[in-house]
Design an enzyme around this catalytic site. Sequence first.
Site, PDB file in Angstrom:
ATOM      1  N   LYS A 193       0.786  -1.335  -0.032  1.00 36.18           N
ATOM      2  CA  LYS A 193       0.051  -0.179  -0.050  1.00 36.18           C
ATOM      3  C   LYS A 193       0.957   1.316  -0.008  1.00 36.18           C
ATOM      4  O   LYS A 193       0.460   2.077  -0.949  1.00 36.18           O
ATOM      5  CB  LYS A 193      -0.880   0.021   1.112  1.00 36.18           C
ATOM      6  CG  LYS A 193      -1.782   1.108   1.382  1.00 36.18           C
ATOM      7  CD  LYS A 193      -2.672   1.064   2.629  1.00 36.18           C
ATOM      8  CE  LYS A 193      -3.395   2.294   2.865  1.00 36.18           C
ATOM      9  NZ  LYS A 193      -4.191   2.130   4.015  1.00 36.18           N
ATOM     10  N   GLU A 199      10.845  -4.500   4.007  1.00 36.72           N
ATOM     11  CA  GLU A 199      10.924  -6.263   3.501  1.00 36.72           C
ATOM     12  C   GLU A 199      10.486  -6.257   2.089  1.00 36.72           C
ATOM     13  O   GLU A 199      10.994  -6.766   1.402  1.00 36.72           O
ATOM     14  CB  GLU A 199       9.953  -6.859   4.316  1.00 36.72           C
ATOM     15  CG  GLU A 199      10.287  -7.126   5.917  1.00 36.72           C
ATOM     16  CD  GLU A 199       9.489  -6.035   6.638  1.00 36.72           C
ATOM     17  OE1 GLU A 199       9.384  -4.894   6.284  1.00 36.72           O
ATOM     18  OE2 GLU A 199       9.416  -6.316   7.951  1.00 36.72           O
ATOM     19  N   GLY A 246      -4.667  -2.099   5.237  1.00 39.84           N
ATOM     20  CA  GLY A 246      -3.748  -3.283   4.796  1.00 39.84           C
ATOM     21  C   GLY A 246      -4.554  -4.337   4.890  1.00 39.84           C
ATOM     22  O   GLY A 246      -4.729  -5.261   4.091  1.00 39.84           O
ATOM     23  N   ARG A 247      -4.914  -4.598   6.338  1.00 37.60           N
ATOM     24  CA  ARG A 247      -5.630  -6.060   6.722  1.00 37.60           C
ATOM     25  C   ARG A 247      -7.005  -6.245   6.151  1.00 37.60           C
ATOM     26  O   ARG A 247      -7.609  -7.204   6.685  1.00 37.60           O
ATOM     27  CB  ARG A 247      -5.305  -5.937   8.264  1.00 37.60           C
ATOM     28  CG  ARG A 247      -6.089  -5.035   9.135  1.00 37.60           C
ATOM     29  CD  ARG A 247      -5.414  -4.936  10.459  1.00 37.60           C
ATOM     30  NE  ARG A 247      -5.951  -3.657  11.220  1.00 37.60           N
ATOM     31  CZ  ARG A 247      -5.174  -2.410  11.498  1.00 37.60           C
ATOM     32  NH1 ARG A 247      -4.190  -2.420  10.447  1.00 37.60           N
ATOM     33  NH2 ARG A 247      -5.717  -1.543  12.034  1.00 37.60           N
ATOM     34  N   GLU A 332      -3.888  -6.186  15.225  1.00 39.43           N
ATOM     35  CA  GLU A 332      -3.414  -4.719  14.732  1.00 39.43           C
ATOM     36  C   GLU A 332      -4.722  -4.039  14.858  1.00 39.43           C
ATOM     37  O   GLU A 332      -4.434  -2.768  14.956  1.00 39.43           O
ATOM     38  CB  GLU A 332      -3.028  -4.840  13.096  1.00 39.43           C
ATOM     39  CG  GLU A 332      -1.757  -4.260  13.180  1.00 39.43           C
ATOM     40  CD  GLU A 332      -1.247  -4.268  11.563  1.00 39.43           C
ATOM     41  OE1 GLU A 332      -1.924  -4.159  10.641  1.00 39.43           O
ATOM     42  OE2 GLU A 332      -0.039  -4.471  11.511  1.00 39.43           O
ATOM     43  N   HIS A 363      -3.431 -32.894  19.665  1.00 40.67           N
ATOM     44  CA  HIS A 363      -2.141 -33.577  20.113  1.00 40.67           C
ATOM     45  C   HIS A 363      -1.217 -32.812  20.485  1.00 40.67           C
ATOM     46  O   HIS A 363       0.206 -33.303  20.585  1.00 40.67           O
ATOM     47  CB  HIS A 363      -1.922 -34.622  18.963  1.00 40.67           C
ATOM     48  CG  HIS A 363      -2.900 -35.604  18.707  1.00 40.67           C
ATOM     49  ND1 HIS A 363      -3.119 -36.751  19.324  1.00 40.67           N
ATOM     50  CD2 HIS A 363      -4.088 -35.678  17.773  1.00 40.67           C
ATOM     51  CE1 HIS A 363      -4.379 -37.517  18.646  1.00 40.67           C
ATOM     52  NE2 HIS A 363      -4.801 -36.626  17.866  1.00 40.67           N
ATOM     53  N   LYS A 472      10.145  -0.313  13.526  1.00 46.53           N
ATOM     54  CA  LYS A 472      10.838  -0.232  12.176  1.00 46.53           C
ATOM     55  C   LYS A 472      11.695   1.190  12.290  1.00 46.53           C
ATOM     56  O   LYS A 472      12.880   1.004  11.736  1.00 46.53           O
ATOM     57  CB  LYS A 472       9.659   0.458  11.192  1.00 46.53           C
ATOM     58  CG  LYS A 472       8.694  -0.569  11.103  1.00 46.53           C
ATOM     59  CD  LYS A 472       7.424  -0.006   9.957  1.00 46.53           C
ATOM     60  CE  LYS A 472       6.176  -0.796   9.823  1.00 46.53           C
ATOM     61  NZ  LYS A 472       5.225  -0.148   8.923  1.00 46.53           N
TER      62      LYS A 472
END
Length: 507
Positions: A193, A199, A246-247, A332, A363, A472
């Site tokens: 965005k 990254e 974004g999410r 977030e 398990h 960041k």
Amino acid sequence: MRIAPWLDVLAAHAGRLVDLPLPELITSDAGRAERLGLRVGPIYASFARQRIDRAAWDALLGLATAADFPGALRALFDGAEVNRSEGRSALHTALRSDLGRGPRPAEAHRMAREVQAQCESLAAGLSAGPVSDVVNVGIGGSDLGPRFVAEALREHAGGRFRVHFLSNVDGHAAQQLLRQLDPGRTAVVLVSKTFTTQETLLNGALLRDWLGQDRRLYAVSAFPQRAAAFGVPVEHVLPMWDWVGGRYSLWSAVGFAARLALGHEPWRRLLDGAAQMDAHVISSPPASNLAAWHALTAVWNRNALGLDTHAVLPYDDRLARLPAYLQQLVMESLGKSVRHDGSPVEAATVPVLWGAPGTDSQHSFFQALHQGTDSVPADFIGVVRPDHAYAESHRALLANLLAQSEAFANGADHADPQRRYPGSRPNTLFLLDALTPEALGALLAMYEHSVYLQSVVWGINAFDQWGVELGKRIANELLPAIASPEHVTTTADPVTRVLLGELHARR
Ligand code: F6P
């Protein structure tokens, strides 16, 4: 909305219920299982195993009225500035439905449709060429949604591309991936965005160099000029907008890679499913609104019962990435401790969300859920009709799903304390008729609306994420000292300085 006065109300109900075992609540209330079940399209949800009785439920519905759930939803759909710290609307609903009133959502919906058509024509162009593999380079909301959906709906996939996802800046991820790919048959979609995410830019540059040319670079961004400056041909840049978080952006061009994996039809059906949930949520009063029920029980578990984690347990391997997707959506969005006006929030907010598919998780960590000192509320998610022919396996999967939900709630007594199950672990059980694109779209939209309604109760902003910025910034400041020992002395923090010394000594 101020929740403070409601905390005492909820606490009084919780105080009455806390010593009442959940099985007693259930057996003493005829018709509870039916009354606390709700069907919306392909999804049936049972809230009968939440630790509430009729009076507590009425109080929660009172809370929904005080918080004006219908008005808050209307504000969201109509494009009000619900993201106040950034002065933005959050119009993700306009990406899939046209239920907002006024020019803002109408214009957003028009632009969303235009970009869907653009995605379609870029997909057609790619299909006509030699490309067999597509790499989605993005992180957070620019990765989790498309990655999850491409995996969850793989039985419905009609797309002709193999789609891969590269998110982590860890070079091992890129190395592993590139070993499997041929630069002559690969296209790369950079999804960011902001187009400033470290990254994504590093991985994007790495893949651009590996491709050896820019013609098969594509991008999705709210800053198309930044993507063009990076070397992406302008006709390959798909826009998104600041009114999509974004999410919440899966439904936009951010989902391009998933759309390439699935093909047009399943993608359209996913959006239709979300649109059906939007229509249910905007038109239903809290007493019959699935997202409201989910939000109210979440607030109840967090604020009345004081439970601080929440497990998501899908009984379908294809939903293995759902907990990771919901971790970003929930944590977030709701990981805030101040209200819109900056004042401290009056109640505990986000629980730690975690989870893994059953039956594997039975398990590993279910022991702690059954007999640990903490009660962990859970969302179980099952699928009635599988997309395989192994009927016996599916019967076993469903039996385990129903058994675990029952065992958490009811527990079991035993003379030996080691073998005793306390029970009264609250849980909600979702049953999807089948894992169709529509059902998945509806489920995800339900979670989005539940998260928003929880934020309304707490008076917090579900659409910003200032908390991620500090790390960041420090990482950027540390880059010179990581690159060269001579910069270590300029690092202010004494612990980081020693760690940098260790790092340089062992290189
Ligand atoms: O670091 C958090 C975050 O800003 C998320 O909210 C977002 O989904 C992710 O980074 C990726 O951001 P972008 O799409 O701008 O690269």
